[in-house]
Design a protein around this motif. Structure first.
Motif, PDB file in Angstrom:
ATOM      1  N   MET A   1       0.919  -1.079  -0.060  1.00  0.00           N
ATOM      2  CA  MET A   1      -0.063   0.114   0.065  1.00  0.00           C
ATOM      3  C   MET A   1       1.004   1.311   0.062  1.00  0.00           C
ATOM      4  SD  MET A   1      -3.054  -0.910  -0.616  1.00  0.00           S
ATOM      5  CE  MET A   1      -3.518   0.961  -0.497  1.00  0.00           C
ATOM      6  N   ALA A   2       1.899   1.186   0.501  1.00  0.00           N
ATOM      7  CA  ALA A   2       2.958   2.477   0.781  1.00  0.00           C
ATOM      8  C   ALA A   2       3.397   2.662  -0.707  1.00  0.00           C
ATOM      9  CB  ALA A   2       4.136   2.193   1.705  1.00  0.00           C
ATOM     10  N   ARG A   3       3.815   1.491  -1.446  1.00  0.00           N
ATOM     11  CA  ARG A   3       4.234   1.684  -2.787  1.00  0.00           C
ATOM     12  C   ARG A   3       3.112   2.193  -3.613  1.00  0.00           C
ATOM     13  NH1 ARG A   3       7.653  -4.274  -3.041  1.00  0.00           N
ATOM     14  NH2 ARG A   3       9.506  -3.310  -1.801  1.00  0.00           N
ATOM     15  N   ARG A   4       1.772   1.629  -3.686  1.00  0.00           N
ATOM     16  CA  ARG A   4       0.702   2.247  -4.368  1.00  0.00           C
ATOM     17  C   ARG A   4       0.260   3.549  -4.192  1.00  0.00           C
ATOM     18  NH1 ARG A   4      -3.209  -1.311  -6.345  1.00  0.00           N
ATOM     19  NH2 ARG A   4      -2.601  -3.355  -6.694  1.00  0.00           N
ATOM     20  N   ASN A   5       0.316   4.048  -2.953  1.00  0.00           N
ATOM     21  CA  ASN A   5       0.351   5.220  -2.531  1.00  0.00           C
ATOM     22  C   ASN A   5       1.352   6.374  -2.917  1.00  0.00           C
ATOM     23  OD1 ASN A   5      -2.227   5.127  -1.271  1.00  0.00           O
ATOM     24  ND2 ASN A   5      -1.286   4.361   0.735  1.00  0.00           N
ATOM     25  N   ALA A   6       2.425   6.049  -2.915  1.00  0.00           N
ATOM     26  CA  ALA A   6       3.617   6.584  -3.569  1.00  0.00           C
ATOM     27  C   ALA A   6       3.729   7.002  -5.117  1.00  0.00           C
ATOM     28  CB  ALA A   6       5.117   6.136  -3.025  1.00  0.00           C
ATOM     29  N   ASP A   7       2.962   5.848  -5.672  1.00  0.00           N
ATOM     30  CA  ASP A   7       3.080   5.947  -7.035  1.00  0.00           C
ATOM     31  C   ASP A   7       1.744   5.013  -7.783  1.00  0.00           C
ATOM     32  OD1 ASP A   7       3.750   6.412  -9.891  1.00  0.00           O
ATOM     33  OD2 ASP A   7       5.280   4.833  -9.917  1.00  0.00           O
ATOM     34  N   PRO A   8       0.658   5.813  -7.634  1.00  0.00           N
ATOM     35  CA  PRO A   8      -0.335   5.315  -8.165  1.00  0.00           C
ATOM     36  C   PRO A   8      -0.488   5.120  -9.828  1.00  0.00           C
ATOM     37  CG  PRO A   8      -1.175   7.410  -7.342  1.00  0.00           C
ATOM     38  CD  PRO A   8       0.424   7.303  -7.062  1.00  0.00           C
ATOM     39  N   GLN A   9       0.272   5.680 -10.541  1.00  0.00           N
ATOM     40  CA  GLN A   9       0.517   5.801 -11.854  1.00  0.00           C
ATOM     41  C   GLN A   9      -0.921   6.250 -12.409  1.00  0.00           C
ATOM     42  OE1 GLN A   9       2.248   2.225 -13.384  1.00  0.00           O
ATOM     43  NE2 GLN A   9       3.998   2.274 -12.155  1.00  0.00           N
ATOM     44  N   GLY A  10      -1.210   7.348 -11.941  1.00  0.00           N
ATOM     45  CA  GLY A  10      -2.679   8.041 -12.652  1.00  0.00           C
ATOM     46  C   GLY A  10      -3.689   7.225 -12.548  1.00  0.00           C
ATOM     47  N   GLY A  11      -3.844   6.613 -11.339  1.00  0.00           N
ATOM     48  CA  GLY A  11      -4.998   6.091 -11.000  1.00  0.00           C
ATOM     49  C   GLY A  11      -4.999   4.399 -11.130  1.00  0.00           C
ATOM     50  N   PHE A  12      -4.093   3.899 -12.019  1.00  0.00           N
ATOM     51  CA  PHE A  12      -3.937   2.660 -12.377  1.00  0.00           C
ATOM     52  C   PHE A  12      -3.888   1.798 -11.208  1.00  0.00           C
ATOM     53  CE2 PHE A  12      -1.394  -1.113 -13.625  1.00  0.00           C
ATOM     54  CZ  PHE A  12      -2.298  -1.745 -14.799  1.00  0.00           C
ATOM     55  N   TYR A  13      -3.042   1.943 -10.149  1.00  0.00           N
ATOM     56  CA  TYR A  13      -3.053   1.239  -8.889  1.00  0.00           C
ATOM     57  C   TYR A  13      -4.113   1.858  -7.851  1.00  0.00           C
ATOM     58  CZ  TYR A  13       1.030  -1.099 -10.642  1.00  0.00           C
ATOM     59  OH  TYR A  13       1.801  -1.810 -11.291  1.00  0.00           O
TER      60      TYR A  13
END
Length: 194
Positions: free
Chosen positions: A131-143
């Motif tokens: 989740m920390a990785r997703r929050n740091a880089d959601p890739q424009g909402g992809f994650y």
């Protein structure tokens, strides 16, 4: 006679560190390692087949599942062709069996690729790190990101390793990609001696 290539399968949830591990392994391992995983394969597909072999757990697209099963068959056949041609391949995947009807690409992988030159690695990572990785880089909402753990992310975490046995398990929350790559190299060397 051409010596067959080696195959390393990295299986884990999205954002568990598979791609970083694959690149570190490619950079450090002897041989000609081709990285060919879910992202590379899905880039070859038309929008009507996406998310292809990246279809997440939960049976959310029963309409697409028959095509996903066929795509996995094609994917593993092509991966085998790389190896039979003498190329080494590292594949970063998210294999799960949580579909609306019975299908397990992990079993298909074992049937198509079984042999001493195959090493299957479980890429483990705690959900809080994912989740920390997703929050740091959601890739424009992809994650999916934000507070808490979205249900699809929790399901990935459970489904991707359920019932699987691995030649090696790596926790990418404590291992750098380079350290993980070194452990894969050691396991692959041991497999070739066995």
């Amino acid at each position: 006679m051409q010596k067959p290539g080696r195959v390393v399968i990295l299986n884990g949830a999205p954002r568990s560190g598979k791609s970083s591990l694959a690149h570190a392994f490619q950079a450090s391992a002897p041989g000609r390692w081709v990285i060919w995983g879910v992202d590379a394969f899905n880039k070859t597909l038309p929008p009507s087949l996406l998310p292809g072999i990246g279809l997440r757990p939960g049976g959310e697209r029963p309409d697409l599942e028959p095509e996903v099963e066929k795509l996995y068959g094609v994917y593993f056949a092509a991966l085998l062709a790389y190896a039979e041609t003498g190329f080494d391949v590292v594949a970063d995947l998210g294999l799960h069996s949580s579909y609306s009807r019975p299908f397990d690409p992990y079993i298909l992988m074992q049937q198509r690729l079984a042999g001493p030159r195959l090493v299957v690695v479980g890429v483990l990572c705690p959900i809080d790190v994912i989740m920390a990785r997703r929050n740091a880089d959601p890739q424009g909402g992809f994650y999916a990101a934000g507070q808490g753990v979205p249900a699809p992310v929790a399901l990935w975490q459970e489904a991707v390793h359920a019932g699987k046995t691995y030649d090696l398990e790596l926790d990418t929350s404590v291992l750098s990609p380079e350290a993980g790559a070194a452990l894969i190299g050691s396991r692959l060397a041991a497999a070739e001696i066995d």
